[in-house]
Scaffold this motif. Structure first.
Motif, PDB file in Angstrom:
ATOM      1  N   LEU A   1       0.904  -1.122  -0.094  1.00  0.00           N
ATOM      2  CA  LEU A   1       0.131   0.238  -0.105  1.00  0.00           C
ATOM      3  C   LEU A   1       0.784   1.249   0.047  1.00  0.00           C
ATOM      4  O   LEU A   1       0.334   2.412  -0.189  1.00  0.00           O
ATOM      5  CB  LEU A   1      -0.931   0.062   1.267  1.00  0.00           C
ATOM      6  CG  LEU A   1      -1.809  -1.146   1.432  1.00  0.00           C
ATOM      7  CD1 LEU A   1      -2.564  -1.068   2.840  1.00  0.00           C
ATOM      8  CD2 LEU A   1      -2.683  -1.242   0.399  1.00  0.00           C
ATOM      9  N   ALA A   2       2.218   0.975   0.277  1.00  0.00           N
ATOM     10  CA  ALA A   2       2.748   2.242   0.346  1.00  0.00           C
ATOM     11  C   ALA A   2       3.407   2.466  -0.979  1.00  0.00           C
ATOM     12  O   ALA A   2       3.326   2.135  -2.074  1.00  0.00           O
ATOM     13  CB  ALA A   2       4.320   1.832   1.241  1.00  0.00           C
ATOM     14  N   PRO A   3       3.764   4.162  -1.328  1.00  0.00           N
ATOM     15  CA  PRO A   3       4.406   4.518  -2.414  1.00  0.00           C
ATOM     16  C   PRO A   3       5.601   3.860  -2.602  1.00  0.00           C
ATOM     17  O   PRO A   3       6.446   3.441  -1.689  1.00  0.00           O
ATOM     18  CB  PRO A   3       4.613   6.194  -1.862  1.00  0.00           C
ATOM     19  CG  PRO A   3       4.474   6.004  -0.567  1.00  0.00           C
ATOM     20  CD  PRO A   3       3.735   5.033   0.098  1.00  0.00           C
ATOM     21  N   ALA A   4       6.332   4.003  -3.727  1.00  0.00           N
ATOM     22  CA  ALA A   4       7.302   3.106  -4.432  1.00  0.00           C
ATOM     23  C   ALA A   4       8.579   3.563  -3.593  1.00  0.00           C
ATOM     24  O   ALA A   4       9.203   2.630  -3.211  1.00  0.00           O
ATOM     25  CB  ALA A   4       7.660   3.680  -5.978  1.00  0.00           C
ATOM     26  N   TRP A   5       8.805   4.932  -3.292  1.00  0.00           N
ATOM     27  CA  TRP A   5      10.121   5.280  -2.501  1.00  0.00           C
ATOM     28  C   TRP A   5       9.859   4.556  -1.257  1.00  0.00           C
ATOM     29  O   TRP A   5      11.192   4.207  -0.497  1.00  0.00           O
ATOM     30  CB  TRP A   5       9.921   6.727  -2.386  1.00  0.00           C
ATOM     31  CG  TRP A   5       9.222   7.325  -1.385  1.00  0.00           C
ATOM     32  CD1 TRP A   5       7.958   7.943  -1.768  1.00  0.00           C
ATOM     33  CD2 TRP A   5       9.082   7.516  -0.282  1.00  0.00           C
ATOM     34  NE1 TRP A   5       7.091   8.531  -0.890  1.00  0.00           N
ATOM     35  CE2 TRP A   5       7.995   8.293   0.143  1.00  0.00           C
ATOM     36  CE3 TRP A   5      10.081   7.390   0.860  1.00  0.00           C
ATOM     37  CZ2 TRP A   5       7.881   8.673   1.550  1.00  0.00           C
ATOM     38  CZ3 TRP A   5       9.773   7.876   2.133  1.00  0.00           C
ATOM     39  CH2 TRP A   5       8.721   8.413   2.500  1.00  0.00           C
ATOM     40  N   LEU A   6       8.804   4.545  -0.679  1.00  0.00           N
ATOM     41  CA  LEU A   6       8.677   3.833   0.865  1.00  0.00           C
ATOM     42  C   LEU A   6       8.928   2.301   0.938  1.00  0.00           C
ATOM     43  O   LEU A   6       9.381   1.905   1.741  1.00  0.00           O
ATOM     44  CB  LEU A   6       7.463   4.408   1.518  1.00  0.00           C
ATOM     45  CG  LEU A   6       7.174   3.911   3.068  1.00  0.00           C
ATOM     46  CD1 LEU A   6       8.370   4.662   3.721  1.00  0.00           C
ATOM     47  CD2 LEU A   6       5.834   4.415   3.623  1.00  0.00           C
ATOM     48  N   ALA A   7       8.364   1.866  -0.195  1.00  0.00           N
ATOM     49  CA  ALA A   7       8.586   0.433  -0.292  1.00  0.00           C
ATOM     50  C   ALA A   7       9.735   0.021  -0.587  1.00  0.00           C
ATOM     51  O   ALA A   7      10.491  -1.061  -0.189  1.00  0.00           O
ATOM     52  CB  ALA A   7       7.631  -0.082  -1.675  1.00  0.00           C
ATOM     53  N   ASP A   8      10.690   0.952  -1.368  1.00  0.00           N
ATOM     54  CA  ASP A   8      11.932   0.610  -1.676  1.00  0.00           C
ATOM     55  C   ASP A   8      12.857   0.720  -0.508  1.00  0.00           C
ATOM     56  O   ASP A   8      13.744   0.099  -0.020  1.00  0.00           O
ATOM     57  CB  ASP A   8      12.533   1.465  -2.746  1.00  0.00           C
ATOM     58  CG  ASP A   8      11.745   1.131  -4.192  1.00  0.00           C
ATOM     59  OD1 ASP A   8      11.485   0.072  -4.386  1.00  0.00           O
ATOM     60  OD2 ASP A   8      12.015   2.145  -4.728  1.00  0.00           O
ATOM     61  N   LEU A   9      12.561   1.604   0.504  1.00  0.00           N
ATOM     62  CA  LEU A   9      13.038   1.872   1.628  1.00  0.00           C
ATOM     63  C   LEU A   9      13.037   0.733   2.544  1.00  0.00           C
ATOM     64  O   LEU A   9      13.802   0.149   3.175  1.00  0.00           O
ATOM     65  CB  LEU A   9      12.766   3.127   2.342  1.00  0.00           C
ATOM     66  CG  LEU A   9      13.447   3.885   3.624  1.00  0.00           C
ATOM     67  CD1 LEU A   9      15.016   4.100   2.876  1.00  0.00           C
ATOM     68  CD2 LEU A   9      13.095   5.016   4.083  1.00  0.00           C
ATOM     69  N   ALA A  10      11.772   0.192   2.329  1.00  0.00           N
ATOM     70  CA  ALA A  10      11.260  -1.065   3.597  1.00  0.00           C
ATOM     71  C   ALA A  10      12.101  -2.115   3.140  1.00  0.00           C
ATOM     72  O   ALA A  10      12.464  -3.127   3.947  1.00  0.00           O
ATOM     73  CB  ALA A  10       9.928  -1.276   3.530  1.00  0.00           C
ATOM     74  N   LYS A  11      12.692  -2.342   1.821  1.00  0.00           N
ATOM     75  CA  LYS A  11      13.470  -3.707   1.511  1.00  0.00           C
ATOM     76  C   LYS A  11      14.713  -3.779   2.121  1.00  0.00           C
ATOM     77  O   LYS A  11      15.284  -4.653   2.160  1.00  0.00           O
ATOM     78  CB  LYS A  11      13.730  -3.502   0.119  1.00  0.00           C
ATOM     79  CG  LYS A  11      12.360  -3.753  -0.849  1.00  0.00           C
ATOM     80  CD  LYS A  11      12.947  -3.485  -2.403  1.00  0.00           C
ATOM     81  CE  LYS A  11      11.564  -3.697  -3.240  1.00  0.00           C
ATOM     82  NZ  LYS A  11      11.689  -3.584  -4.532  1.00  0.00           N
TER      83      LYS A  11
END
Length: 252
Positions: free
Chosen positions: A192-202
Motif C-alpha cells: 500500500l506504500a508509495p514506491a519510494w517507501l516500499a524501496d526503503l522498506a526492502k
C-alpha cells in the motif's frame, strides 16, 4: 553436557525471577491486544483494499501483530541483564565456572517460553475475534516468530552489555523501534506504500519475515517469500547469538 547443565540452571533462575515479576509479560502483551481490540473492528473496511484481499483481513493483520510482539518484546530483554550488572549479580556469575554460552542460552530459553506464551494468547484472542487461517501455517509461523525473537533477544543482550547504561540503552532502543515498525509493514502491507517507501522498506530485514508470516497464514509453506523470510529469521538468530556471546565474553 556442562553447557547444557549451565543453560538449564540459568533458565530456571531467570524463569523464577520472571514469574515473581510478571508485570513485564503482561505489559508486553497489552499493546498487541489493544491493537487487536481497537483496530480489529476496522478490518472490514479494508477487505477490498489491494494487499488485504476479500475476507482475509485478519490473515494480514494478525501476523503483523505477532511480529510486533516478537520484535518489540525481545528488543527490551537487555534491560534484565543490565539490572543484573548494576546489582552485581552478573559479576558473581562471571566468576563461577559457568560457561558464557550457558549464561546466554539460559536467558534465551526463558525468552522463548515467555514469547511463546504471549503469542499463543494473542492467537487465541485473534481466533475469537474472527481469524481463520491454515493450522499448519500458523504453527510454522509461531516457530518463525520465536526464531526472530531469539535473534533479537540475543542482540539486545549484547547491545546492552556494550552500552552498559540503562538510560543510553533506552534511548538507543527508542530510535531503533520506530523505523523498524514503520518500515516492516506490521500493521499495513507495504504494497500500500508509495514506491519510494516500499524501496526503503526492502532494507529492513523484519519486513521479509512479516511477508513470510502472512504467506504462512494463507497456507503457503514452500513459497519463495516463506522460505526467504524463515531463512532470514534463522540468520538473525545466528548473528544475534554470536554478537551476544562475544559481548558476554568481553565482560570477562
Amino acid at each position: 553436557m556442562k553447557t547444557l547443565r549451565d543453560t538449564w540452571i540459568i533458565f530456571l533462575r531467570s524463569m523464577r525471577y520472571t514469574l515473581h515479576n510478571p508485570a513485564w509479560i503482561i505489559l508486553g502483551l497489552a499493546q498487541p491486544i489493544l491493537y487487536l481490540a481497537l483496530f480489529g473492528p476496522l478490518l472490514e473496511r479494508f477487505s477490498a483494499v489491494p494487499g488485504f484481499g476479500s475476507g482475509n483481513s485478519w490473515r494480514v493483520f494478525v501476523p503483523g501483530l505477532l511480529i510486533q510482539q516478537g520484535v518489540f518484546g525481545s528488543l527490551y530483554s537487555g534491560f534484565s541483564i543490565l539490572a543484573e550488572a548494576r546489582t552485581g549479580v552478573l559479576d558473581r556469575l562471571k566468576v563461577t565456572p559457568a560457561s558464557r554460552l550457558g549464561l546466554l542460552l539460559g536467558r534465551l530459553l526463558r525468552d522463548v517460553v515467555v514469547l511463546f506464551a504471549q503469542t499463543v494468547v494473542l492467537l487465541l484472542g485473534a481466533c475469537v475475534a474472527g481469524l481463520r487461517a491454515s493450522t499448519t501455517g500458523v504453527l510454522v509461523a509461531l516457530v518463525v516468530v520465536v526464531l526472530l525473537g531469539v535473534g533479537i533477544s540475543a542482540f539486545s543482550y549484547g547491545l546492552a552489555l556494550r552500552v552498559r547504561r540503562e538510560e543510553a540503552f533506552s534511548s538507543l532502543l527508542s530510535s531503533l523501534t520506530l523505523p523498524l515498525m514503520l518500515l516492516s509493514g506490521v500493521l499495513l502491507p507495504m504494497s500500500l506504500a508509495p514506491a519510494w517507501l516500499a524501496d526503503l522498506a526492502k532494507a529492513n530485514p523484519v519486513s521479509y519475515v512479516v511477508t513470510a508470516e502472512r504467506a504462512l497464514f494463507t497456507g503457503d509453506l514452500t513459497g519463495a517469500a516463506t522460505v526467504g523470510g524463515a531463512a532470514l529469521a534463522a540468520v538473525l538468530v545466528l548473528f544475534g547469538c554470536l554478537f551476544g556471546l562475544r559481548s558476554l565474553r568481553a565482560e570477562a
